[in-house]
Design an enzyme around this catalytic site. Structure first.
Site, PDB file in Angstrom:
ATOM      1  N   CYS A 197       0.822  -1.212   0.000  1.00 33.40           N
ATOM      2  CA  CYS A 197       0.000   0.000   0.000  1.00 33.40           C
ATOM      3  C   CYS A 197       0.861   1.270   0.000  1.00 33.40           C
ATOM      4  O   CYS A 197       2.075   1.220   0.173  1.00 33.40           O
ATOM      5  CB  CYS A 197      -0.899  -0.001   1.224  1.00 33.40           C
ATOM      6  SG  CYS A 197       0.008   0.182   2.775  1.00 33.40           S
TER       7      CYS A 197
ATOM      8  N   ALA B 164       2.999   1.841   3.028  1.00 31.87           N
ATOM      9  CA  ALA B 164       4.209   1.010   2.993  1.00 31.87           C
ATOM     10  C   ALA B 164       5.285   1.665   2.135  1.00 31.87           C
ATOM     11  O   ALA B 164       6.464   1.674   2.494  1.00 31.87           O
ATOM     12  CB  ALA B 164       3.886  -0.379   2.456  1.00 31.87           C
TER      13      ALA B 164
ATOM     14  N   ARG C  20      12.028  -4.860   6.250  1.00 25.92           N
ATOM     15  CA  ARG C  20      12.817  -5.040   5.032  1.00 25.92           C
ATOM     16  C   ARG C  20      14.301  -5.182   5.334  1.00 25.92           C
ATOM     17  O   ARG C  20      15.128  -5.131   4.447  1.00 25.92           O
ATOM     18  CB  ARG C  20      12.596  -3.886   4.070  1.00 25.92           C
ATOM     19  CG  ARG C  20      11.201  -3.855   3.507  1.00 25.92           C
ATOM     20  CD  ARG C  20      11.099  -2.730   2.517  1.00 25.92           C
ATOM     21  NE  ARG C  20      11.743  -1.552   3.050  1.00 25.92           N
ATOM     22  CZ  ARG C  20      12.492  -0.730   2.340  1.00 25.92           C
ATOM     23  NH1 ARG C  20      12.712  -0.954   1.082  1.00 25.92           N
ATOM     24  NH2 ARG C  20      13.051   0.314   2.902  1.00 25.92           N
TER      25      ARG C  20
ATOM     26  N   HIS D 117       5.737   6.318  -2.559  1.00 24.54           N
ATOM     27  CA  HIS D 117       7.072   6.828  -2.920  1.00 24.54           C
ATOM     28  C   HIS D 117       6.954   8.294  -3.326  1.00 24.54           C
ATOM     29  O   HIS D 117       7.731   9.141  -2.903  1.00 24.54           O
ATOM     30  CB  HIS D 117       7.654   6.094  -4.121  1.00 24.54           C
ATOM     31  CG  HIS D 117       7.813   4.613  -3.942  1.00 24.54           C
ATOM     32  ND1 HIS D 117       7.672   3.730  -4.977  1.00 24.54           N
ATOM     33  CD2 HIS D 117       8.104   3.879  -2.854  1.00 24.54           C
ATOM     34  CE1 HIS D 117       7.884   2.505  -4.539  1.00 24.54           C
ATOM     35  NE2 HIS D 117       8.150   2.569  -3.254  1.00 24.54           N
TER      36      HIS D 117
HETATM   37 FE1  CFM Z   1      12.813   0.347  -5.351  1.00 15.77          FE
HETATM   38 FE2  CFM Z   1      12.368  -2.022  -5.420  1.00 15.77          FE
HETATM   39 FE3  CFM Z   1      10.825  -0.392  -4.030  1.00 15.77          FE
HETATM   40 FE4  CFM Z   1      13.328  -0.859  -3.222  1.00 15.77          FE
HETATM   41 FE5  CFM Z   1      12.308  -2.817  -1.671  1.00 15.77          FE
HETATM   42 FE6  CFM Z   1      11.324  -3.898  -3.848  1.00 15.77          FE
HETATM   43 FE7  CFM Z   1       9.774  -2.316  -2.398  1.00 15.77          FE
HETATM   44 MO1  CFM Z   1      10.418  -4.675  -1.524  1.00 15.77          MO
HETATM   45  S1  CFM Z   1      14.281  -1.261  -5.054  1.00 15.77           S
HETATM   46  S2  CFM Z   1      12.268   0.950  -3.336  1.00 15.77           S
HETATM   47  S3  CFM Z   1      14.049  -1.566  -1.291  1.00 15.77           S
HETATM   48  S4  CFM Z   1      11.025  -0.607  -6.103  1.00 15.77           S
HETATM   49  S5  CFM Z   1      12.547  -4.775  -2.352  1.00 15.77           S
HETATM   50  S6  CFM Z   1      12.064  -4.037  -5.973  1.00 15.77           S
HETATM   51  S7  CFM Z   1       9.259  -4.051  -3.413  1.00 15.77           S
HETATM   52  S8  CFM Z   1      10.554  -2.655  -0.467  1.00 15.77           S
HETATM   53  S9  CFM Z   1       8.934  -0.434  -2.905  1.00 15.77           S
END
Ligand code: CFM
Length: 548
Positions: free
Chosen positions: A66, A69, A100, A200
């Site tokens: 989500c 997160a 994580r 993000h």
């Molecule tokens: Fe970038 Fe990723 Fe992500 Fe990531 Fe991650 Fe991920 Fe994620 Mo899990 S590199 S920031 S540190 S998109 S592993 S492949 S899914 S937490 S949002």
């Protein structure tokens, strides 16, 4: 990496796609067909269009997370000295806490580190009915008086948006009460957008407006850069720092693995931004370029060859012969051990098949590591990547902006009146571009995958089972939600979110770790003996305890 070459794939991807779709109701199949694409790379990196960053169809068991997160867990979580308060029910705070495996290294025993704490307002029914702002103010007061932080971040969970608590007004009020503490709130309610990707963007916006540019304290060093989109899973950022230190580069700030508030606040004083995970942080790179004149380009420190290539790009950018020579020396020294281990592992791994379904960047980056030991990726996809992460940034102008995307604020950023300073003039940028540095660009996952591979966005359990059955891969890379289902199907699963509590995998030493671990996993006979419970009894019958 094999770009667009015909692969020797025994399985027909079109047939697999058909098999996946035929179990769906027509309406669902009509949507999923656009998200499942047989790859074909034409000239100028042209690839077929894929549908991505759209809502998951209700009823489908998605791998996604989500917005909360993405904001709290991913982007801000790895920062050790911003005190982070989750405004919401206790589960959201607890389950986004260190899950994580981000690591951090405070400078000394006395320096602030809030990472071992999970702070939350622990909302109850009472706050849901009468509002939670009072409790939030009390929580901030308690935390500030106990911990004396430089900065406090408030993270909104779903109920906060539903009941209308104004976390930004609370932040302003508390900032007046505690001048000198930077307090800011994130409207990152879990339901925003269609996945963690929305979080993000929300995190990037707030860190940009409220943190970056607050301090004018550049770190010492001749070649100063920020690494964007590196979150120090399993110590990856430590390994990257080890290498950049050896090369004589100064990493001003990492967004946000092993990071501190002051580094973000003065990040605008660096001379280059390099981007690892494009999906999670491209907004920051773009905004810093527009406001402060810092150029950015994409790098990848996953894979020994990719690491070497990225270091060379950075050295070419700074243009100092001494730096270029130093980087070459470091690469040649580091590659001795890498080549030794890689060649040995390759003997046992060559030709084996991998599948990667992870987040928004690793499904791409980790293909490099596999190809270094001769393994091929026949199918891959992101949980929440956008079309530009698949097809490359060239498609951005043609992406249709839907209502879910419009819900996330897009900041209008212009040059800072006093602090905008282009680090290179047009002529220098053009020269570097002619030498092969692609500024402000990302080519995406598909142009670097073989023809006839199957690219799937937002994969679900049903589809994963068909992939396993048809392709019989030697390894499947995904996360904890997928791990045991896949392993019960007789295929080893490598978690690429948490690294199965191993790592680092980035940089040269990280590559060594990965080669060795993958060797053990794909060559272990144990998985062949697994008999899944559903093979023996396909229907599970339950009975109520009290009937016994
Ligand atoms: Fe970038 Fe990723 Fe992500 Fe990531 Fe991650 Fe991920 Fe994620 Mo899990 S590199 S920031 S540190 S998109 S592993 S492949 S899914 S937490 S949002």
């Amino acid at each position: 990496m094999v770009r667009g070459k015909a692969a020797t794939i025994a399985v027909d991807p079109a047939e697999v796609k058909e098999e996946i779709l035929k179990r769906y109701p027509t309406k669902v199949a009509r949507r999923r067909t656009k998200q499942i694409v047989v790859n074909r790379v034409e000239a100028a990196e042209q690839v077929p269009e894929i549908s991505a960053n759209t809502r998951t169809i209700p009823g489908i068991l998605t791998m996604r997370g989500c917005a909360y997160a993405g904001c709290k867990g991913v982007v801000l979580g790895p920062t050790r000295d911003i005190l982070q308060i989750t405004h919401g029910p206790i589960g959201c705070g607890f389950y986004s806490w260190l899950t994580r495996r981000n690591q951090t290294r405070p400078r000394n025993d006395m320096s602030t580190n809030f990472m071992p704490y999970a702070m939350s307002t622990d909302m109850q029914e009472e706050e849901i009915i009468f509002g939670g702002e009072k409790k939030l103010k009390k929580a901030i007061q308690e935390a500030v008086e106990l911990f004396h932080p430089k900065a406090v971040g408030i993270f909104s969970t779903c109920p906060v948006g539903l009941i209308g608590d104004d976390v930004h007004a609370v932040a302003r009020e508390m900032e007046e009460k505690y001048p000198g503490v930077n307090i800011f709130g994130f409207s990152c309610e879990g339901y925003k957008g269609v996945s963690q990707s929305a979080g993000h963007h929300i995190a990037n916006n707030k860190v940009f407006t409220d943190v970056v540019g607050q301090l004018e304290t550049p770190k010492e060093g001749e070649f100063r850069l920020n690494i964007l989109g590196e979150y120090n899973i399993g110590g990856d950022a430590f390994e990257i720092e080890r290498i950049t230190d050896r090369c004589g580069l100064t990493v001003h700030a990492t967004f946000s693995g092993n990071s501190e508030y002051d580094e973000f606040a003065s990040a605008h004083t660096a001379d280059l931004n390099v981007v690892m995970c494009h999906r999670s942080i491209n907004y920051m790179a773009e905004m810093m370029e527009k406001r402060y004149g810092i150029p950015w380009f994409k790098v990848n420190f996953v894979g020994a060859n990719a690491t070497a290539k990225s270091l060379r790009k950075i050295a070419a950018y700074f243009g100092s012969q001494a730096l270029i020579d130093k980087v070459e020396k470091v690469i040649s020294e580091e590659m001795v051990e890498v080549e030794k281990v890689r060649d040995d592992v390759r003997l046992r791994c060559e030709g084996k098949v991998a599948m990667l379904f992870v987040g928004g960047s690793r499904a791409h980056h980790y293909q490099e590591l596999f190809s270094e030991i001769g393994m091929k990726t026949f199918s891959a996809g992101y949980e929440f990547g956008h079309r530009d992460d698949y097809e490359g940034r060239k498609v951005i102008p043609s992406i249709v902006v839907d209502a879910d995307t419009r819900n996330i604020e897009e900041l209008t950023v212009g040059p800072d009146e006093t602090r905008y300073r282009p680090r290179k003039d047009d002529g220098e940028i053009k020269k570097l571009a002619d030498e092969g540095i692609r500024f402000s660009d990302y080519s995406g996952l598909m142009p670097e995958m073989m023809n006839q591979t199957l690219v799937i966005d937002d994969l679900n359990h049903h589809e994963a089972e068909i992939l396993i059955e048809k392709y019989k891969p030697d390894i499947f890379c995904a996360g904890i939600k997928e791990k045991y289902v896949i392993q019960k199907g007789g295929v080893p699963l490598k978690q690429l979110h948490s690294y199965d509590y191993s790592g680092p995998y980035a940089g040269f030493r990280g590559a060594l770790n990965f080669y060795r671990e993958i060797d053990r996993m794909v060559n272990s006979k144990i998985f062949r003996f697994v008999k899944a419970p559903w093979q023996e009894s396909p229907e599970l019958a339950g009975s109520y305890g009290w009937n016994k």
